[in-house]
Design an enzyme around this catalytic site. Structure first.
Site, short mmCIF file in Angstrom:
data_model
loop_
_atom_site.label_atom_id
_atom_site.label_comp_id
_atom_site.label_asym_id
_atom_site.label_seq_id
_atom_site.Cartn_x
_atom_site.Cartn_y
_atom_site.Cartn_z
NE ARG A 147 -1.67 -30.42 34.08
CZ ARG A 147 -2.83 -30.45 34.76
NH1 ARG A 147 -3.07 -29.53 35.67
NH2 ARG A 147 -3.74 -31.36 34.52
CE1 TYR A 159 -10.30 -33.23 38.37
CE2 TYR A 159 -8.21 -32.57 39.35
CZ TYR A 159 -9.33 -32.27 38.62
OH TYR A 159 -9.51 -31.01 38.13
CG ASP A 211 -1.28 -29.56 39.03
OD1 ASP A 211 -0.96 -29.53 40.24
OD2 ASP A 211 -2.36 -29.07 38.60
CG HIS A 213 -3.74 -32.10 41.17
ND1 HIS A 213 -4.60 -31.08 40.87
CD2 HIS A 213 -3.42 -32.68 39.99
CE1 HIS A 213 -4.81 -31.04 39.58
NE2 HIS A 213 -4.10 -31.99 39.01
CD GLU A 237 -0.31 -26.36 38.70
OE1 GLU A 237 0.15 -26.46 37.54
OE2 GLU A 237 -1.51 -26.29 38.95
CD GLU A 263 -4.86 -25.37 40.89
OE1 GLU A 263 -4.08 -25.39 39.93
OE2 GLU A 263 -5.70 -26.26 41.11
NE ARG A 284 -0.84 -23.13 38.74
CZ ARG A 284 -1.68 -23.05 37.72
NH1 ARG A 284 -1.45 -22.22 36.72
NH2 ARG A 284 -2.76 -23.79 37.69
CD GLU A 340 -4.19 -24.57 34.14
OE1 GLU A 340 -4.44 -23.80 35.08
OE2 GLU A 340 -4.29 -25.80 34.23
CD1 TRP A 403 -8.79 -34.16 45.98
CD2 TRP A 403 -7.91 -33.15 44.20
NE1 TRP A 403 -9.76 -33.43 45.39
CE2 TRP A 403 -9.25 -32.80 44.30
CE3 TRP A 403 -7.14 -32.63 43.15
CZ2 TRP A 403 -9.85 -31.94 43.40
CZ3 TRP A 403 -7.73 -31.78 42.25
CH2 TRP A 403 -9.09 -31.45 42.37
C1 CS2 Z 1 -5.82 -27.94 37.98
C2 CS2 Z 1 -7.29 -27.65 37.94
O1 CS2 Z 1 -5.63 -26.52 36.17
C3 CS2 Z 1 -5.06 -26.99 37.12
O2 CS2 Z 1 -3.91 -26.76 37.39
O3 CS2 Z 1 -5.24 -28.05 39.22
O4 CS2 Z 1 -7.82 -28.43 36.94
C4 CS2 Z 1 -8.09 -27.89 39.21
O5 CS2 Z 1 -8.04 -29.24 39.51
C5 CS2 Z 1 -9.51 -27.44 39.03
O6 CS2 Z 1 -9.52 -26.08 38.70
C6 CS2 Z 1 -10.32 -27.65 40.27
O7 CS2 Z 1 -11.55 -27.09 40.10
MG MG Z 2 -3.26 -27.21 39.25
#
Ligand code: CS2
Ligand code: MG
Length: 403
Positions: A147, A159, A211, A213, A237, A263, A284, A340, A403
């Site tokens: 990634r 972030y 990703d 976010h 993602e 996620e 995910r 992941e 985000w």
């Molecule tokens: C991220 C994560 O792994 C990922 O794909 O989106 O790092 C996410 O930001 C964290 O799990 C948030 O706690």
């Molecule tokens: Mg992610």
């Protein structure tokens, strides 16, 4: 067999983890992960006040019935806190059942569908050259999938964009969240340039992922998907806020870029439209947030009917216990996609002795009975809980954004 006690252990070996330990009258115990990043104590209270008292004396082998008892029986269903609590208990019950059978957990889930599971790791950098160098290094280490994220010129470090300040603490801020600035028009033209350079350098064999976010609107995501098509990503993602299932219709209709999301999902009901309308390619969800082994199995089996593949969330806030459960599910199901794996701090690895192992781009579940992950409580005691949060994002004019 009867459940005699349940202990909740909170520790911070670099990240905060909530670990559940279920004891039985036969001397066997099981371990589960119930961590919700930045909201850890809410799960602890939910478990200690409302779950543990209901489970003492029950048969730990009845994992399906206990799952429904906690899910439907509470009346208040779903939600990240409830589902993390259920997840922690469910993992521990499967651990006990597999230990009692003397079998690694994957054997109880249908046996091996593969020997090892392909993972992707993360590379970030403050500019394109740094990211390209990092991805090439991963390729040399044997990774099949990476990634790639890059910092955005003209914005302070934010972030998940890959700036080095972000990598250090896994993006967590102590003791309270800071506020970061986001600007979509600065981000959108940058990402295709990153992937153009990556394909020129690392070629076409390596799987590349990105990703977003949750930061785009559906039409912005459609544009990004189209602009990235020449570089054939493994997936794009969380391009749009995950709760807007209908928004994926617009996004999907404009791009052939494979789409991943999930996620932050904790129930199949978060994804029924996404899956049944085939609006996504990868789901995910992860054992700690989606109802444990039982929850994952239900969701991935439903996804399989629509040719949607698994891609369990596995950053460092998903503890090695949940990672172990993910790997057993990944090993057993037919519709596995990818896992992941961003790695852990040394202290975290010391705190969770485990049977699973990583080598050159692949994870293996190991053959220990149960899910194969334990907790060293002496190590845990050396790392007390320490509040930490994800940052909050605002647009340049101050508007709060996703985000
Ligand atoms: C991220 C994560 O792994 C990922 O794909 O989106 O790092 C996410 O930001 C964290 O799990 C948030 O706690
Ligand atoms: Mg992610």
């Amino acid at each position: 067999m009867k459940i005699t006690d349940i202990k909740i252990i909170v520790a911070s070996p670099g990240r905060n983890f909530v670990t559940v330990k279920v004891y039985t009258d036969q001397g066997l115990y099981g371990i589960g992960d119930a961590t919700v990043n930045g909201r850890e104590k809410a799960v602890v209270a939910y478990l200690e006040e409302h779950v543990v008292p209901c489970l003492i004396g029950r048969d730990p082998f009845q994992s399906e019935d206990i799952w429904h008892y906690l899910y439907r029986g509470a009346y208040w269903r779903r939600g990240p806190i409830t589902m993390a609590a259920i997840s922690g208990i469910d993992m521990a019950l499967w651990d006990i059942k597999a230990k009692a059978a003397g079998l690694p957990l994957y054997q109880l889930l249908g046996g091996k569908s593969r020997d090892r599971v392909m993972v992707y790791k993360h590379v970030g950098g403050s500019d394109i050259a740094e990211v390209v160098e990092g991805v090439a290094a991963m390729q040399e280490q044997g990774l099949r999938a990476v990634r790639a994220q890059v910092a955005i010129p003209g914005l302070p470090p934010i972030y998940g964009t890959g700036d080095s300040t972000d990598q250090a603490a896994g993006g967590m801020i102590r003791p309270l969240p800071n506020e970061e600035v986001w600007a979509t028009h600065k981000y959108l033209p940058l990402v295709p340039k990153l992937f153009e350079k990556l394909r020129d350098t690392v070629g076409w064999d390596l799987h590349l992922l990105h990703d977003v976010h949750h930061r785009l609107t559906p039409i912005e995501a459609a544009r990004l998907g189209r602009d990235l098509e020449p570089y054939r990503l493994f997936w794009l993602e969380d391009a749009i806020p995950a709760e807007l299932q209908e928004g994926f219709r617009l996004f999907r209709q404009h791009t052939t870029q494979p789409i991943a999301v999930g996620e932050i999902f904790n129930s199949v009901y978060d994804a029924t439209t996404l899956i049944s309308e085939q609006l996504i390619d990868y789901l995910r969800v992860t054992s700690v947030h989606a109802g444990g082994v039982t929850g994952l199995k239900k969701m991935f089996d439903f996804a399989a009917i629509y040719h949607v593949r698994s891609a369990c969330h596995g950053p460092m806030d998903v503890s090695p216990v949940a990672m172990g459960c993910n790997i057993h599910v990944d090993t057993a199901i037919n519709n596995f996609g990818i896992q992941e794996f961003s790695g852990y701090t040394e202290e975290t690895l010391e705190m969770f002795p485990r049977a699973w192992s990583y080598e050159a781009g692949f994870l293996e579940a190991g053959e220990a009975p149960g899910h194969g992950v334990d907790i060293d409580e002496d190590v845990a005691a050396k790392h007390p809980y320490s509040p930490a949060y994800l940052p909050v994002a605002r647009l340049e004019d101050g508007t709060l954004t996703s985000w």
